[in-house]
Every structure is written in C-alpha cells, then in structure tokens.
Design a protein around this motif. Structure first.
Motif, PDB file in Angstrom:
ATOM      1  N   ARG A 133       0.841  -1.195   0.000  1.00  0.00           N
ATOM      2  CA  ARG A 133       0.000   0.000   0.000  1.00  0.00           C
ATOM      3  C   ARG A 133       0.877   1.246   0.000  1.00  0.00           C
ATOM      4  O   ARG A 133       2.036   1.219   0.414  1.00  0.00           O
ATOM      5  CB  ARG A 133      -0.916   0.016   1.227  1.00  0.00           C
ATOM      6  CG  ARG A 133      -1.866  -1.166   1.313  1.00  0.00           C
ATOM      7  CD  ARG A 133      -3.009  -0.881   2.266  1.00  0.00           C
ATOM      8  NE  ARG A 133      -2.552  -0.554   3.606  1.00  0.00           N
ATOM      9  CZ  ARG A 133      -3.344  -0.090   4.564  1.00  0.00           C
ATOM     10  NH1 ARG A 133      -4.637   0.096   4.319  1.00  0.00           N
ATOM     11  NH2 ARG A 133      -2.880   0.175   5.764  1.00  0.00           N
ATOM     12  N   THR A 134       0.322   2.350  -0.490  1.00  0.00           N
ATOM     13  CA  THR A 134       1.068   3.602  -0.471  1.00  0.00           C
ATOM     14  C   THR A 134       1.069   4.188   0.936  1.00  0.00           C
ATOM     15  O   THR A 134       0.200   3.879   1.761  1.00  0.00           O
ATOM     16  CB  THR A 134       0.466   4.629  -1.434  1.00  0.00           C
ATOM     17  OG1 THR A 134      -0.854   4.969  -0.985  1.00  0.00           O
ATOM     18  CG2 THR A 134       0.398   4.082  -2.855  1.00  0.00           C
ATOM     19  N   LEU A 135       2.061   5.036   1.186  1.00  0.00           N
ATOM     20  CA  LEU A 135       2.102   5.751   2.464  1.00  0.00           C
ATOM     21  C   LEU A 135       0.832   6.567   2.665  1.00  0.00           C
ATOM     22  O   LEU A 135       0.300   6.645   3.774  1.00  0.00           O
ATOM     23  CB  LEU A 135       3.309   6.689   2.494  1.00  0.00           C
ATOM     24  CG  LEU A 135       4.619   6.167   3.062  1.00  0.00           C
ATOM     25  CD1 LEU A 135       5.717   7.190   2.853  1.00  0.00           C
ATOM     26  CD2 LEU A 135       4.474   5.829   4.534  1.00  0.00           C
ATOM     27  N   ALA A 136       0.347   7.146   1.571  1.00  0.00           N
ATOM     28  CA  ALA A 136      -0.873   7.959   1.667  1.00  0.00           C
ATOM     29  C   ALA A 136      -2.037   7.128   2.162  1.00  0.00           C
ATOM     30  O   ALA A 136      -2.775   7.537   3.078  1.00  0.00           O
ATOM     31  CB  ALA A 136      -1.196   8.570   0.303  1.00  0.00           C
ATOM     32  N   GLU A 137      -2.228   5.948   1.558  1.00  0.00           N
ATOM     33  CA  GLU A 137      -3.364   5.103   1.950  1.00  0.00           C
ATOM     34  C   GLU A 137      -3.247   4.669   3.398  1.00  0.00           C
ATOM     35  O   GLU A 137      -4.241   4.642   4.130  1.00  0.00           O
ATOM     36  CB  GLU A 137      -3.441   3.893   1.030  1.00  0.00           C
ATOM     37  CG  GLU A 137      -4.656   3.009   1.284  1.00  0.00           C
ATOM     38  CD  GLU A 137      -4.704   1.794   0.378  1.00  0.00           C
ATOM     39  OE1 GLU A 137      -5.637   0.997   0.526  1.00  0.00           O
ATOM     40  OE2 GLU A 137      -3.801   1.636  -0.459  1.00  0.00           O
ATOM     41  N   GLU A 138      -2.039   4.323   3.840  1.00  0.00           N
ATOM     42  CA  GLU A 138      -1.860   3.899   5.230  1.00  0.00           C
ATOM     43  C   GLU A 138      -2.207   5.016   6.211  1.00  0.00           C
ATOM     44  O   GLU A 138      -2.567   4.755   7.350  1.00  0.00           O
ATOM     45  CB  GLU A 138      -0.423   3.432   5.446  1.00  0.00           C
ATOM     46  CG  GLU A 138      -0.118   2.082   4.803  1.00  0.00           C
ATOM     47  CD  GLU A 138       1.121   1.434   5.365  1.00  0.00           C
ATOM     48  OE1 GLU A 138       1.878   2.128   6.091  1.00  0.00           O
ATOM     49  OE2 GLU A 138       1.353   0.246   5.089  1.00  0.00           O
ATOM     50  N   ARG A 139      -2.090   6.259   5.740  1.00  0.00           N
ATOM     51  CA  ARG A 139      -2.332   7.396   6.631  1.00  0.00           C
ATOM     52  C   ARG A 139      -3.643   8.120   6.337  1.00  0.00           C
ATOM     53  O   ARG A 139      -3.907   9.181   6.908  1.00  0.00           O
ATOM     54  CB  ARG A 139      -1.155   8.372   6.543  1.00  0.00           C
ATOM     55  CG  ARG A 139       0.151   7.732   7.000  1.00  0.00           C
ATOM     56  CD  ARG A 139       1.352   8.637   6.842  1.00  0.00           C
ATOM     57  NE  ARG A 139       2.575   7.917   7.188  1.00  0.00           N
ATOM     58  CZ  ARG A 139       3.798   8.440   7.122  1.00  0.00           C
ATOM     59  NH1 ARG A 139       3.954   9.696   6.733  1.00  0.00           N
ATOM     60  NH2 ARG A 139       4.853   7.714   7.445  1.00  0.00           N
ATOM     61  N   PHE A 140      -4.449   7.560   5.441  1.00  0.00           N
ATOM     62  CA  PHE A 140      -5.757   8.165   5.184  1.00  0.00           C
ATOM     63  C   PHE A 140      -6.585   8.169   6.459  1.00  0.00           C
ATOM     64  O   PHE A 140      -6.515   7.249   7.276  1.00  0.00           O
ATOM     65  CB  PHE A 140      -6.519   7.389   4.113  1.00  0.00           C
ATOM     66  CG  PHE A 140      -6.136   7.744   2.693  1.00  0.00           C
ATOM     67  CD1 PHE A 140      -5.381   8.871   2.417  1.00  0.00           C
ATOM     68  CD2 PHE A 140      -6.536   6.953   1.641  1.00  0.00           C
ATOM     69  CE1 PHE A 140      -5.024   9.202   1.125  1.00  0.00           C
ATOM     70  CE2 PHE A 140      -6.196   7.263   0.337  1.00  0.00           C
ATOM     71  CZ  PHE A 140      -5.438   8.392   0.078  1.00  0.00           C
TER      72      PHE A 140
END
Length: 644
Positions: A265-272
């Motif tokens: 997963r992208t860093l963005a998705e993990e931090r959504f």
C-alpha cells in the motif's frame, strides 16, 4: 574604506543562472543519477550502454512494452521538463488579509504555475484534488506551445500581441481528439507528482470518456503500484432522458506518491483518515434484550460468528461444539458453514459476555457483539461514496452565491470536496487544486477550518478563461469572488481560522535578459541600463527573487529604510533585497545601507546562508557598489551577494 583594499566577489545574475528560471528537473534527475551510477557518465553525458550494463536484467531493451502511447507524447514529456522563465506577480489589491494569510490563489496557465512552484513546494503538498476538463468536445483545452509557453499564454489571454485563434474547444471530429487531451494532462500530472509529499495523494475527477487513458498515464507517472482506488461518486439522481443508457456517476482516481516500507500500500493510503460516522451507521447499534438484562457495556451490533465453508473454504479445526450458557446445549455451526474463530477465541468471547444468544437465550448460533463504545471514531471509505450531494446541488450553491445561473456544467459540491480533504489530509497540510474553476476546493478548505477541523492551507491555480458575460470577465475572477464570499461565511463561524488568500498572476519575468536574436546591440544595451521592465515595481521583483530562492509564497515580507533607501527582508531573514530607482545608492549612503542589513540579519538570526540581491542600476558608481558589497562580505557571517 579605500578603493584599493576592496575585493568584490559579488555574482551578477546571468541568463541561465538558477534565479532566471524555475527548477531544472532534468539537471536534478541527472545529479541524482550521477550519485547512484557515476560510471554511467562520460564527459558529462549519460552513457546508456554503460547504464544498461549496470542495471543488468532490470533494463528492458525490447521494442514492445505495456503502456499508452500517442502522437505528441515525447513533446508532452519535453515540455514538462523545460524550465519556465515566467514569474508570479503579487496582487495585494485582489487579495484578502494579505499580511496574515497562508492561502494562495494564482491566476495563470497551470503548466507554468506548476513549474514555478517546484522550488518552493517540492515534496510539501499533502493532497491534490483536481477536476480537469473531461474532454467532452465542449471543454476548453489548454493549448500548449512547446516553444514558448509563457508567450503562448500571454497571447491567448490578450496580455500581448493578440493571436487568440487557438483558444478553442477540442472537437470530437478532430483527428487528435484524445491525443490533444493527453498532451494537456501528461506534463501537468508529471509536475504535480514532484510537489506531493512522500505520504501525499492525488484525487482526480474524470468521466468514462478518458478514464481508461487517464489510468494508464497515471500508472506511468505515479507507478501502477501506487494506484489506490477508483472511487465512484453518484453525480445525479437519475439517468438523462435523452439517452438509452445514461451515466449517473463520475470516477475519482486516487494515487499515492510512494509505497510504504514493506507494504503493498502507499504511504498515503496507510495514513488516510476515516470517513465521519453517519446516523445510519450508528443506528445499527442497539441495546438488545437478553436473559440477564441489558448488557452494561451499552449498545452493540451483531456480527455473524460463522463463515461460508463451501467451495473449498472449509477448515476442519473450526468445527467444534460450543455450550450455550443459558440452556446448557452444545451447538455446532450450521450446515455449510464453520466457526469464524478458533475454539480458544470463541470461549474467550463467551467468558467475557461478548456472545449474544438471543432475547430468551435459546439461539442455536450465537452472534458476536461489536460495541459502539469500542467502534472506530470513523468509517472505512467505500469505493462507492455514500450519501453525497449531486452536481445540481453544487450548481445551486453557485446560484445562491452569485445570484444567477451557474456557467459551470459540472461543478463539484463543497461537501464532497470536504470529505476528500478530510480523508486525504490533516491539520496544517497543504491542499492544492490547479484546475480551481469556481474555487470550490478553496471554499471546502475554508469551511473545514472554520468548523474546527484543522488549519489546512490551500494553493489554487486557474486560467483566466473568458466567461462570455459581463459580471465576471474570466473564470479566475469568479474564483476570487467565491473565495471572498466563502471567507465572509467562514469568518462568521470562527474568529481564529485563516480565511484570507494571497492573489498572484502569471507574467513574463521582471528582469529583461539579453536577447541574442536581436541585431540592434547598441539599442539593447541602452535599454538594459536599468534592466527591470518598466511596468514592474520593487514588490514584483522581490517575489520573483523569493520564488527563485525556494521560499514560500506566503512568507512574511518586511521593509526598512536605511539612508533613505528601502530594503526588503523575507523568509525569516534568508533573503534581503535592495531594489531602489537608478543611481539612488551613492558612496555616501552605501555604508549605512550595508550596516543596516547586517544589524537586521543579526536580529532575525536565520539558520542558513543569507542572500542579498542588489539592483545593479541602483548604484551611482562602482565605488558605491564595491563599498556596500565589501562590508557585507567581510562580516563575521558573510552574505551571499548577487546583483541583478
């Protein structure tokens, strides 16, 4: 100070220097490549044969590759990498709370704007939300000139020798219908990725006409592994009556910038962030009757404790007996199912009172209790966005705002944008929209901040596309008008939220450079005695320098007067500029100016090297210039001094 003791090392800014153009992405890429593979360079050039050998089997020399190609793709890449010589000119009179705001609105071609923002905002933007032209055959297509994008922009917007004929729609009958749209999108997305932070994400609205092509170029630019989801937004409540099959939805393609370590997963998705909980979701939690009375832990919803065991999904260890504590009966999973949890886990749930056996305790299959008090504060975002307003609601928002029918066919509702902003960003983050349209993304940020959900910043960019009616000559004017109106509403809700914006406009560089194509050398030399364009003020030049040094467009600017000469400081003391009229600095006042700058720098105590820009034509003679520069350079913490 005697003239003979002075050694001046001041650098004169020449064409090609970093101060004269936006970030050179090609040079930056080469520098990174040189650090990793120094042996792949020969006489300053890339030796591709050596690079292929260094990459081994990872290099693909084949002619057939998966991906999207079209006529013009090479030029689209080239224009993305070509530095811009334009600038962004401050427009305080068109702004709101100029001195205190951190928000930015830029009028101009977003291709050039994205290039100019690279030095100041690379890797800093957390969320980009864009609603580009859908290529319906009616939308304005940004017509890029691969020779001179700034000149092209100035001509098309009537700011210089009018051409204007290329300002047209992209007709479906055109042989380059899809290619023209891809030419427009590719370089902008390429530059947008450079601005995203490592955990940043981009949300792109699109319809079915170009969604497949957009997905392919995003896979190339961001990486297929960085695709997060194709969100579906229902934009209307019913299909159009003039169609046999009518579309009622749009796509929102979501990409992150980088993959998280050791993750798919992208860093963005993990931090959504989670979506806000809805009343409908909370209604699932109830206080159910039980033999021993209501559960003291409060409302819960019931979750099935069995799983489908058909189709090869049966697990032998998940077939066991469980004793009903109310009847003493041993129960087993229903036929065709198995327990969802291990026997040890089910017994733990039983002992903790987390299994529901029905009103009378006689259920043959217990349900697991999921308590509201233990549920997440939000909800996972589904791929089909629920309960969102439609296009018609967004159009109504504009009608209420401006008191007339909206000129936008497919505006996006503020509440939809607020949801995306909530999911993809946090307080303090920068939110960008470089197809700003009416400014709905800016309003969404202002509204969110005023309601106490953070102090996010926005950067908007909008082309001054003609509207065709008198109230607002261009769409950029509508953008600013909506921001002002939204600011009033937000300010009435919160007295502390940042509800202002700084306005800028794209223009040719303030400093006139030597034109090698001209043959009238004497005339050109005369014109460049003072090489600042006649219609430009010190303030304009200052912000061009600010951009060239990679400082934030929202940086505070101070000015002080030393010996009758105004000096500017910005970036917390990282940049000083002395840009007065010609021949205004003499030997008599140069020392006082230099000492004033030194004292001011010591007061501000910047943590990095300080650059001082001096306007060359401002000096009455070389001695005045030499005196001022020498004093600055002989200080305990020497300045980097450059002349324009």
């Amino acid at each position: 100070m005697k003239q003979g003791t002075i050694r001046v090392t001041m650098h004169t800014v020449e064409p090609g220097d970093p101060e004269t153009h936006s970030k050179d992405l090609v040079a930056e890429n080469l520098e990174q490549l040189r650090k990793i593979f120094p042996s792949a360079f020969t006489e300053g050039k890339v030796d591709f044969e050596a690079l292929r050998e260094l990459l081994g089997d990872a290099a693909d020399d084949g002619d057939e590759k998966f991906g999207l190609t079209w006529f013009g793709k090479r030029n689209a890449r080239r224009i993305a990498l070509k530095p811009s010589t334009a600038t962004l000119m401050p427009r305080p009179d068109e702004s709101l709370s100029w001195d205190s705001t951190q928000n930015v609105m830029i009028e101009g071609d977003n291709l050039e704007v994205l290039k100019l923002l690279q030095k100041s905002y690379a890797n800093q933007v957390k969320l980009i939300v864009i609603d580009p032209p859908y290529n319906t055959g009616k939308d304005f297509i940004y017509p890029d000139s691969f020779q001179d994008s700034v000149q092209n922009y100035l001509e098309l917007t009537g700011q210089t020798g009018v051409d204007g004929t290329r300002l047209s729609s992209n007709s479906e009958t055109s042989g380059r219908y899809h290619s023209a749209w891809l030419d427009m999108m590719y370089p902008r997305l390429f530059l947008a990725r450079q601005l995203l932070s490592e955990d940043g994400a981009i949300f792109i609205f699109i319809d079915s006409t170009e969604v497949a092509n957009l997905r392919l170029i995003c896979d190339e630019i961001f990486g297929g592994d960085c695709f997060v989801i194709d969100l579906i937004w229902r934009k209307r409540d019913g299909a159009p009556n003039d169609r046999t099959v009518g579309s009622v939805h749009d796509h929102i393609l979501v990409y992150g910038k980088t993959l998280a370590p050791n993750s798919t997963r992208t860093l963005a998705e993990e931090r959504f962030n989670l979506m806000p909980r809805t009343a409908k979701a909370d209604a699932q939690y109830q206080v159910f009757r039980e033999p021993g009375g209501p559960d003291p832990r409060g409302a819960f919803r019931k979750i099935d404790t069995t799983a489908n065991a058909k189709g090869g999904r049966d697990v032998a260890s998940l077939h066991y007996g469980l004793t009903n504590p109310h009847t003493g009966e041993v129960v087993y999973p229903r036929e065709g199912t198995c327990w969802r949890h291990s026997q040890e886990e089910m017994e733990r749930l039983q002992a903790d009172g987390r299994l529901y056996w029905g009103v009378n305790g006689t259920a043959t299959t217990p349900m697991r209790k999921l308590y509201r008090s233990e549920a997440k504060d939000g909800m996972t975002t589904p791929s089909i966005l629920p309960d969102m307003p439609f296009n018609q609601h967004a159009a109504r928002e504009l009608e209420v705002l401006f008191g007339r029918k909206s000129i936008f066919d497919t505006p996006k509702p503020v509440d939809l944008l607020r949801l995306l902003i909530r999911i993809g960003s946090n307080p303090g983050d920068i939110v960008m929209d470089f197809f700003a349209g009416s400014g709905s993304t800016g309003e969404a940020v202002l509204k969110s901040n005023s309601e106490g959900t953070g102090d996010r910043r926005f950067i908007l960019a909008q082309l001054p596309e003609p509207t065709g009616f008198g109230d607002f000559a261009t769409i950029a004017e509508i953008t600013r008008a909506r921001l002002r109106s939204s600011s009033q509403a937000a300010a009435s809700t919160s007295s502390t939220a940042d509800t202002g914006f700084r306005s800028f406009s794209l223009g040719a560089g303030n400093i006139v450079r030597w034109d090698t194509s001209r043959q009238d050398f004497e005339q050109q030399a005369f014109e460049q005695i003072d090489n600042i364009r006649e219609d430009r003020a010190e303030w304009d030049v200052l912000f061009e320098l600010l951009l060239s040094q990679g400082l934030d467009l929202a940086s505070s600017v101070e000015s002080r007067v030393f010996a009758g000469i105004q000096v500017f400081a910005t970036g917390g003391g990282l940049l000083f500029a002395c840009l007065p009229p010609s021949d205004s600095i003499s030997t008599g006042n140069s020392e006082e100016i230099a000492k004033g700058i030194i004292s001011w720098r010591d007061e501000l105590q910047p943590e990095a090297d300080v650059t001082v820009f001096l306007k060359d034509a401002a000096f009455g003679d070389d001695i005045a210039k030499a005196n001022l520069v020498a004093i600055l350079e002989q200080h305990d913490s020497p300045f980097v001094v450059k002349s324009l």
